[in-house]
Write an enzyme that holds these catalytic residues in place. Structure first.
Site, mmCIF file in Angstrom:
data_model
loop_
_atom_site.group_PDB
_atom_site.id
_atom_site.type_symbol
_atom_site.label_atom_id
_atom_site.label_comp_id
_atom_site.label_asym_id
_atom_site.label_seq_id
_atom_site.Cartn_x
_atom_site.Cartn_y
_atom_site.Cartn_z
ATOM 1 N N HIS A 307 0.849 -1.187 0.000
ATOM 2 C CA HIS A 307 0.000 0.000 0.000
ATOM 3 C C HIS A 307 0.879 1.228 0.000
ATOM 4 O O HIS A 307 1.937 1.231 0.627
ATOM 5 C CB HIS A 307 -0.919 0.008 1.238
ATOM 6 C CG HIS A 307 -2.061 0.940 1.088
ATOM 7 N ND1 HIS A 307 -1.971 2.270 1.385
ATOM 8 C CD2 HIS A 307 -3.312 0.724 0.627
ATOM 9 C CE1 HIS A 307 -3.138 2.843 1.124
ATOM 10 N NE2 HIS A 307 -3.971 1.937 0.652
ATOM 11 N N ASP A 364 -7.964 -5.435 -0.157
ATOM 12 C CA ASP A 364 -8.450 -6.286 -1.237
ATOM 13 C C ASP A 364 -8.053 -7.750 -1.083
ATOM 14 O O ASP A 364 -8.515 -8.593 -1.844
ATOM 15 C CB ASP A 364 -7.906 -5.765 -2.584
ATOM 16 C CG ASP A 364 -8.489 -4.412 -2.928
ATOM 17 O OD1 ASP A 364 -9.705 -4.255 -2.766
ATOM 18 O OD2 ASP A 364 -7.735 -3.524 -3.348
HETATM 19 N N1 CMC Z 1 4.242 -7.690 -4.824
HETATM 20 C C1 CMC Z 1 5.594 -7.671 -4.965
HETATM 21 N N2 CMC Z 1 6.352 -6.562 -4.801
HETATM 22 C C2 CMC Z 1 5.718 -5.435 -4.480
HETATM 23 C C3 CMC Z 1 4.331 -5.370 -4.316
HETATM 24 C C4 CMC Z 1 3.583 -6.557 -4.489
HETATM 25 N N3 CMC Z 1 2.264 -6.551 -4.344
HETATM 26 N N4 CMC Z 1 3.967 -4.102 -3.994
HETATM 27 C C5 CMC Z 1 5.107 -3.399 -3.957
HETATM 28 N N5 CMC Z 1 6.171 -4.188 -4.250
HETATM 29 C C6 CMC Z 1 7.585 -3.779 -4.250
HETATM 30 C C7 CMC Z 1 7.923 -2.979 -5.496
HETATM 31 O O1 CMC Z 1 8.359 -3.814 -6.558
HETATM 32 C C8 CMC Z 1 9.000 -2.057 -4.969
HETATM 33 O O2 CMC Z 1 10.176 -2.826 -4.875
HETATM 34 P P1 CMC Z 1 11.624 -2.125 -5.120
HETATM 35 O O3 CMC Z 1 11.776 -1.135 -4.000
HETATM 36 O O4 CMC Z 1 12.595 -3.253 -5.066
HETATM 37 O O5 CMC Z 1 11.548 -1.476 -6.485
HETATM 38 C C9 CMC Z 1 8.561 -1.750 -3.542
HETATM 39 O O6 CMC Z 1 7.774 -2.899 -3.147
HETATM 40 C C10 CMC Z 1 7.716 -0.488 -3.407
HETATM 41 O O7 CMC Z 1 6.594 -0.609 -4.287
HETATM 42 P P2 CMC Z 1 5.998 0.576 -5.154
HETATM 43 O O8 CMC Z 1 5.291 0.002 -6.332
HETATM 44 O O9 CMC Z 1 7.057 1.602 -5.417
HETATM 45 O O10 CMC Z 1 4.945 1.178 -4.117
HETATM 46 P P3 CMC Z 1 3.746 2.139 -4.447
HETATM 47 O O11 CMC Z 1 3.437 2.843 -3.199
HETATM 48 O O12 CMC Z 1 4.034 2.945 -5.662
HETATM 49 O O13 CMC Z 1 2.563 1.118 -4.840
HETATM 50 C C11 CMC Z 1 0.762 -0.426 -4.666
HETATM 51 C C12 CMC Z 1 1.579 0.689 -3.973
HETATM 52 C C13 CMC Z 1 -0.476 -0.720 -3.841
HETATM 53 C C14 CMC Z 1 0.317 0.063 -6.055
HETATM 54 C C15 CMC Z 1 1.668 -1.684 -4.812
HETATM 55 O O14 CMC Z 1 2.016 -2.154 -3.525
HETATM 56 C C16 CMC Z 1 0.977 -2.792 -5.607
HETATM 57 O O15 CMC Z 1 1.079 -2.827 -6.828
HETATM 58 N N6 CMC Z 1 0.238 -3.746 -4.904
HETATM 59 C C17 CMC Z 1 -0.526 -4.771 -5.606
HETATM 60 C C18 CMC Z 1 -1.847 -4.184 -6.096
HETATM 61 C C19 CMC Z 1 -2.828 -3.968 -4.955
HETATM 62 O O16 CMC Z 1 -3.047 -4.834 -4.116
HETATM 63 N N7 CMC Z 1 -3.500 -2.802 -4.987
HETATM 64 C C20 CMC Z 1 -4.532 -2.465 -4.009
HETATM 65 C C21 CMC Z 1 -4.132 -1.339 -3.098
HETATM 66 S S1 CMC Z 1 -5.195 -1.206 -1.649
HETATM 67 C C22 CMC Z 1 -6.749 -0.801 -2.276
HETATM 68 C C23 CMC Z 1 -6.837 0.594 -2.685
HETATM 69 O O17 CMC Z 1 -7.138 1.437 -1.817
HETATM 70 O O18 CMC Z 1 -6.625 0.883 -3.864
#
Ligand code: CMC
Length: 428
Positions: A307, A364
């Site tokens: 998140h 989710d």
């Molecule tokens: N599985 C594997 N690695 C992950 C995941 C995941 N679900 N989420 C983040 N990471 C890693 C990412 O690759 C990055 O690694 P590194 O630092 O080595 O590059 C690190 O963790 C930080 O991730 P980010 O993508 O830069 O973080 P963000 O804040 O931009 O993204 C997120 C947040 C929710 C989009 C992301 O965690 C994600 O894609 N999760 C899966 C989709 C999901 O469950 N979304 C629902 C969110 S909650 C409901 C809502 O309110 O929308």
């Protein structure tokens, strides 16, 4: 003396005011930065940028705290109905019984859709994704509500627009489902409360009355409450930015529905169940899928994990996980993907990759398993998220309009070509 932040640029120092929120959140106010310095700030994904002051929802991602109008989410999920929470978000206070009765009566009065509205449903192919339908159907409400089109509406007109949307949304969503089955639409019934009415329109039949299980209504209330607002997330900030152009409520919220659809946001609930099914069909080896999620050369991510704001745990996920166990037990359902979900969670929570990056199950991760137990098809899950998020979007749009916030218009740093001359096509 009020707090300031000093910014050194070359040989000059600028004092920037600091704003403190009611929960002691701090922000450096850069609203005059460009005028004073010629500089803008750059913050891709708005990871550090506050875009508004809001009195609706507070969340502390480090502590795992979420409150609507000061009330902890745990208490609201336990002691209030979704309609009470909707009233709280939109009007600022929990309703008294007579306020709630009046609210319910207004919603019942507007729950019907104009008969011409049904023609929109006829236009969608049977396999059209429910979110695509919802985007169009919400936006189309403006065609039936001329009062919504006034860019400077009276307070009464704003309220009527809000009531109509909140009232019609369950009917719209239920009819999307009925349309996908080719079944006749079930009309709203005034004798039923908001959530029971939704369940009846979704699972009821024209041929006979159905019993609505209070366990199911209770679970649905909880899920909707947990989704009802989440401050400036992707879809809510979309609603606010569209609303800031003085676009009407229906257009603004339709844009929010589009933003919610993506798998990184609300679309994750559908993606989680599809992922769990895929893992089950693949033999259920969770270690293999954890390894895939960690592999930077593999595009697979653990859906329902991570998140932007929560870096300890998502308080909504904590409540949903428990509710999931309770509801499946009460309904006597044994869903094999629940075991896979729990194994994945346990493996991820003890894996340094997830621990170091502070990745935890989000709202989710378990919600889809409950929706499935209640009888909803997978491609309707994100629409249910939208149904829950609706009062939050409405409250945020209303607050923006009441506070007369300026049109949203971010800046950029241009990195393209500098000026060049056009050569006629024959000479290129
Ligand atoms: N599985 C594997 N690695 C992950 C995941 C995941 N679900 N989420 C983040 N990471 C890693 C990412 O690759 C990055 O690694 P590194 O630092 O080595 O590059 C690190 O963790 C930080 O991730 P980010 O993508 O830069 O973080 P963000 O804040 O931009 O993204 C997120 C947040 C929710 C989009 C992301 O965690 C994600 O894609 N999760 C899966 C989709 C999901 O469950 N979304 C629902 C969110 S909650 C409901 C809502 O309110 O929308």
């Amino acid at each position: 003396m009020s707090e300031t932040a000093s910014l050194n640029l070359g040989d000059k120092t600028y004092e920037l005011p600091v704003t403190t929120g009611s929960e002691n959140e701090k922000a450096i106010d850069i609203s005059k930065l460009r005028d004073q310095t010629g500089y803008i700030t750059l913050d891709s994904g708005f990871k550090n940028t506050g875009c508004t002051k809001s009195a609706i929802t507070f969340l502390d991602g480090e502590q795992g705290i979420l409150k609507y109008r000061g009330y902890p989410i745990e208490q609201l999920a336990e002691k209030a109905s979704f309609l009470e929470v909707a009233y709280l978000l939109i009007y600022g206070e929990l309703p008294t019984q007579s306020e709630l009765d009046n609210f319910q009566a207004q919603l019942s009065q507007h729950a019907l859709l104009h008969e011409d509205y049904k023609k929109f449903y006829d236009g969608f192919p049977p396999k059209a994704h429910p979110m695509g339908q919802l985007v169009s159907l919400v936006s189309s409400l403006s065609a039936f509500s001329p009062e919504s089109l006034n860019p400077n509406p009276s307070k009464d007109d704003i309220n009527l627009t809000i009531i109509k949307l909140l009232a019609k949304m369950p009917t719209i969503v239920s009819w999307i489902y009925k349309g996908s089955l080719g079944e006749p639409f079930i009309y709203p019934q005034n004798k039923l409360d908001y959530v029971s009415n939704f369940m009846n329109m979704t699972f009821g039949q024209v041929t006979h009355e159905i019993e609505i299980d209070p366990v199911v209504v209770d679970a649905m209330n909880k899920l909707l409450i947990l989704h009802a607002d989440h401050e400036q997330n992707c879809s809510t900030s979309t609603v606010r930015i569209v609303g800031s152009s003085e676009a009407n409520l229906y257009a603004s919220i339709s844009a929010g529905v589009s933003a919610l659809w993506g798998p990184l946001h609300g679309g994750a609930n559908q993606a989680v169940i599809e992922m769990l099914e895929r893992i089950k069909e693949d033999g259920g080896d969770t270690d293999k899928w954890i390894a895939k999620a960690k592999d930077k050369n593999d595009s697979f991510r653990l859906m329902g994990f991570g998140h932007r704001v929560y870096k300890n745990f998502d308080p909504r996920a904590k409540i949903i996980k428990k509710a999931c166990d309770d509801i499946l037990a009460k309904l006597g359902i044994n869903d094999p993907v629940l075991e896979i979900a729990k194994k994945l969670e346990a493996a991820a929570l003890s894996d340094p990759y997830f621990v170091e990056r502070k990745l935890y199950p989000n709202v989710d991760f378990y919600s889809g398993i409950i929706y499935r137990a209640l009888g909803f098809p997978t491609d309707l899950f994100t629409v249910l998220f939208a149904l829950g998020r609706l009062p939050g979007w409405i409250a945020q749009w209303k607050e923006l309009r009441e506070n007369k916030e300026p049109i949203g218009r971010p800046r950029q740093i241009y990195v393209g070509e500098t000026e060049r001359d056009v050569v006629e096509i024959a000479k290129r």
